[in-house]
Write an enzyme that holds these catalytic residues in place. Structure first.
Site, PDB file in Angstrom:
ATOM      1  CB  SER A 111      -0.940  -0.039   1.201  1.00  0.00           C
ATOM      2  OG  SER A 111      -1.966   0.881   1.040  1.00  0.00           O
ATOM      3  CG  HIS A 112       0.517   3.786   3.391  1.00  0.00           C
ATOM      4  ND1 HIS A 112      -0.350   2.778   3.697  1.00  0.00           N
ATOM      5  CD2 HIS A 112       1.173   4.080   4.524  1.00  0.00           C
ATOM      6  CE1 HIS A 112      -0.240   2.489   4.982  1.00  0.00           C
ATOM      7  NE2 HIS A 112       0.684   3.264   5.513  1.00  0.00           N
ATOM      8  CG  ASP A 275      -2.341   4.272  -1.282  1.00  0.00           C
ATOM      9  OD1 ASP A 275      -3.166   4.225  -2.209  1.00  0.00           O
ATOM     10  OD2 ASP A 275      -2.292   3.426  -0.362  1.00  0.00           O
ATOM     11  CG  ASP A 277      -2.992  -0.140  -2.236  1.00  0.00           C
ATOM     12  OD1 ASP A 277      -2.719   0.990  -1.784  1.00  0.00           O
ATOM     13  OD2 ASP A 277      -3.717  -0.947  -1.628  1.00  0.00           O
ATOM     14  CG  ASP A 279      -6.042   1.630  -0.653  1.00  0.00           C
ATOM     15  OD1 ASP A 279      -4.996   2.309  -0.742  1.00  0.00           O
ATOM     16  OD2 ASP A 279      -6.151   0.643   0.101  1.00  0.00           O
ATOM     17  NE  ARG A 280      -3.254   4.785   3.136  1.00  0.00           N
ATOM     18  CZ  ARG A 280      -2.722   4.971   4.319  1.00  0.00           C
ATOM     19  NH1 ARG A 280      -2.128   6.116   4.594  1.00  0.00           N
ATOM     20  NH2 ARG A 280      -2.750   4.028   5.226  1.00  0.00           N
ATOM     21  CE  LYS A 374      -7.120   3.118   2.490  1.00  0.00           C
ATOM     22  NZ  LYS A 374      -6.985   1.960   3.407  1.00  0.00           N
TER      23      LYS A 374
HETATM   24  C1  VG1 Z   1      -3.191   2.597   8.439  1.00  0.00           C
HETATM   25  C2  VG1 Z   1      -4.284   3.628   8.567  1.00  0.00           C
HETATM   26  C3  VG1 Z   1      -5.638   2.975   8.385  1.00  0.00           C
HETATM   27  C4  VG1 Z   1      -5.683   2.248   7.032  1.00  0.00           C
HETATM   28  C5  VG1 Z   1      -4.533   1.282   6.938  1.00  0.00           C
HETATM   29  C6  VG1 Z   1      -4.451   0.616   5.580  1.00  0.00           C
HETATM   30  O1  VG1 Z   1      -3.332   1.624   9.453  1.00  0.00           O
HETATM   31  O2  VG1 Z   1      -4.219   4.276   9.812  1.00  0.00           O
HETATM   32  O3  VG1 Z   1      -6.632   3.960   8.487  1.00  0.00           O
HETATM   33  O4  VG1 Z   1      -6.885   1.550   6.893  1.00  0.00           O
HETATM   34  O5  VG1 Z   1      -3.299   1.964   7.165  1.00  0.00           O
HETATM   35  O6  VG1 Z   1      -4.334   1.555   4.557  1.00  0.00           O
HETATM   36  P1  VG1 Z   1      -2.498   1.672  10.827  1.00  0.00           P
HETATM   37  O7  VG1 Z   1      -2.926   0.452  11.572  1.00  0.00           O
HETATM   38  O8  VG1 Z   1      -1.050   1.691  10.468  1.00  0.00           O
HETATM   39  O9  VG1 Z   1      -2.885   2.933  11.515  1.00  0.00           O
HETATM   40  V1  VG1 Z   1      -3.685   1.064   3.077  1.00  0.00           V
HETATM   41  O10 VG1 Z   1      -3.795   2.347   2.070  1.00  0.00           O
HETATM   42  O11 VG1 Z   1      -2.227   0.489   3.642  1.00  0.00           O
HETATM   43  O12 VG1 Z   1      -4.526  -0.260   2.667  1.00  0.00           O
HETATM   44 CO    CO Z   2      -3.333   1.763   0.111  1.00  0.00          CO
END
Ligand code: VG1
Ligand code: CO
Length: 538
Positions: A111-112, A275, A277, A279-280, A374
């Site tokens: 992801s990010h 981001d 993938d 979704d953000r 998302k």
């Molecule tokens: C983080 C964010 C959360 C989001 C998750 C996955 O998790 O705070 O809101 O759903 O990343 O996002 P954490 O547990 O590190 O706070 V993504 O774009 O990685 O799927």
């Molecule tokens: Co993501």
């Protein structure tokens, strides 16, 4: 040839907030990926099932996908639907699960988190709901992974992922699809593309930063080719294995290039980023930043401008840590309102049971029941559709929102790289004393509610605890939780919200300053971590 390969467990394959996330070098260890995938297969019995497969293009995607294909054959999978070159954004994969009625998906992404050999790798496993598997399922997979002793694989040459169409490996069908078409079609079915086309035709300017990750090709097709934004509006559009060294997290710290453009002279009318993938999303106007919490509230307030939602929406939900801006909108429109733990999977039952249409998280995530993840480009199109329909700028829309509903000044402070036991101790200590804060005066605030946040799912009645909150009697809040996506060590997140109805033009940092001091003090952050201030503020 079918092979059964002996293996020994790794004991760290527990999924976090969104799938398994590890350093690339960890995943590259012998049998690491194979162990995890076989553990999933052992739990879900993939015989005769169909799955969607793709990824955000990061380092190791290609290798992992080939392994996945061969293990799927050996485990009796009926069919894989794979994005060409192995590309699929997370929202596009969720759409495919629902549209093609598959049994789930494997999305290879961290992801990010940064990519590359020295970055992170990850796997998101989604079920037939279109959303990521529940905590109960991921617990079972984790238990499997700790006792795994063999995995099944079919030995064959690598599959050509460029060639569109259907091919066979063993008894399994592999369909390579264009990763973009179905997604574009869905977006065109939700938003008023004609109105947005007019907006661009009239000279509206936009810059979209794909951060060298998966959404570049989607954004070029949608924004430039279809909607008519100027060529070159999409920046960093070619997916790269290491994201060109960028940290593909669309926020005020990592989307540097975009911020320079949007806060510089001659800034375009609109700026956005996604981001790794897809979704953000981050939304910017000319010299103006919209917090994700405000964005959720503003989109919800304007649902009637969007073709797909104009006949009415069910309720709305947010993660607990997200600001309460959307709560005030839900009240005004008299629709359902839910607060869930952090992580998109908690929204899925609410969407399936028609309790909500929109949902969002402070971490730059917004979406709706069109899919079960998302959706970064969806959020951007929603904004463009509002702008096209109202003729107002991003800043104007946001300021009018504050004037109508009040403003939630909101900031998140991350304390990174804390030793896991230190972080756990800090949370334990806070847990022990949190309820004693009820009714106390902290600085100029009076505590109305201090508790460990517990969520009871209204559909399956499962209970989840996630972090702690201190709510003041003026509605201001402090939230503490540990991240579930870091690939090493622990990250403490402190979320601060101060609600104002008259003072609408202040600096967020000033407005949350007292809350930050209270948070540092109550959680003994400096004392326990040695950190005087946060490593990252978003
Ligand atoms: C983080 C964010 C959360 C989001 C998750 C996955 O998790 O705070 O809101 O759903 O990343 O996002 P954490 O547990 O590190 O706070 V993504 O774009 O990685 O799927
Ligand atoms: Co993501």
């Amino acid at each position: 040839m079918f092979e059964v390969v002996k293996t020994t467990p790794y004991n760290d394959q527990k999924m976090g907030t969104a799938g398994l996330r590890k350093k690339s070098k960890v995943v590259m260890q012998q049998n690491y990926f194979e162990n995890f995938l076989q553990s999933i297969f052992n739990v879900i019995n993939p015989q005769g099932k169909t799955f969607v497969v793709g990824g955000d293009g990061r380092f190791y995607n290609d290798i992992a996908i080939q392994k996945l294909i061969k293990m799927a054959v050996a485990n009796g999978v009926k069919k894989l639907i794979i994005g060409q070159k192995g590309y699929l954004s997370t929202p596009a994969s969720s759409n495919l699960i629902l549209k093609r009625h598959t049994d789930g998906a494997f999305v290879l992404t961290a992801s990010h988190n940064p990519g590359g050999e020295n970055g992170d790798f990850g796997i998101k496993y989604a079920t037939e709901t279109g959303g990521q598997c529940s905590g109960a399922v991921s617990d079972k997979i984790y238990e499997q992974s700790k006792q795994i002793s063999e995995y099944k694989i079919y030995t064959a040459d690598d599959i050509n992922l460029e060639k569109l169409g259907t091919q066979k490996l063993g008894d399994m069908e592999i369909e390579i699809i264009n990763p973009i078409n179905d997604y574009v079609e869905m977006m065109a079915g939700i938003f008023d593309f004609d109105a947005i086309k007019k907006l661009f035709a009239n000279g509206f300017t936009v810059v979209f930063d794909a951060m060298n990750a998966v959404t570049g090709p989607y954004a070029i097709e949608i924004f430039e080719n279809i909607l008519g934004a100027k060529k070159g509006s999409v920046k960093n559009a070619i997916p790269m294995k290491d994201f060109g060294g960028l940290h593909p997290d669309p926020n005020l710290v990592y989307a540097k290039e975009l911020l320079a453009t949007m806060f510089g002279d001659n800034a375009p009318d609109f700026g956005a980023a996604n981001d790794g993938d897809g979704d953000r999303n981050m939304i910017l106007g000319k010299k103006f930043f919209v917090t994700p919490s405000d964005s959720l509230a503003i989109l919800t307030d304007h649902y009637n401008l969007i073709p797909a939602y104009k006949n009415g929406i069910y309720g709305v939900a947010k993660s607990m840590a997200t600001s309460t801006a959307v709560e005030r909108v839900a009240k005004k429109h008299n629709i359902g309102y839910y607060e869930v733990p952090t992580g998109w999977k908690y929204f899925v039952n609410l969407m399936d049971s028609k309790r909500i249409t929109f949902c969002g998280e402070e971490s730059f995530g917004t979406g709706s029941s069109h899919i079960r993840e998302k959706d970064g480009i969806w959020a951007i199109l929603f904004w463009l559709n509002i702008i096209a329909a109202t003729g107002k700028s991003v800043e104007q829309i946001t300021r009018e929102h504050w004037a109508k509903y009040g403003r939630s000044y909101y900031m998140r402070f991350d304390f990174d790289g804390i030793a896991t036991d230190v972080a756990n101790e800090l949370m334990k200590n806070l847990e022990n004393k949190i309820s004693s804060l009820n009714g106390k005066t902290l600085g100029s605030f009076k505590v109305a509610l201090a508790e460990v946040f517990t969520y009871k799912d209204p559909v399956d009645f499962s209970e989840t605890t996630n972090g702690m909150r201190i709510v003041m009697d003026d509605g201001s809040r402090i939230v503490f939780r540990l991240s579930g996506t870091s690939s090493s060590g622990a990250t403490l997140r402190v979320y601060l919200e101060k609600i104002e109805h008259n003072n609408l033009d202040a600096q967020s940092r000033d407005m949350v300053d007292e809350l930050l001091k209270i948070a540092m003090d109550v959680a003994e952050i400096e004392n326990r971590t040695g950190k005087k201030e946060a490593d990252l503020t978003t």
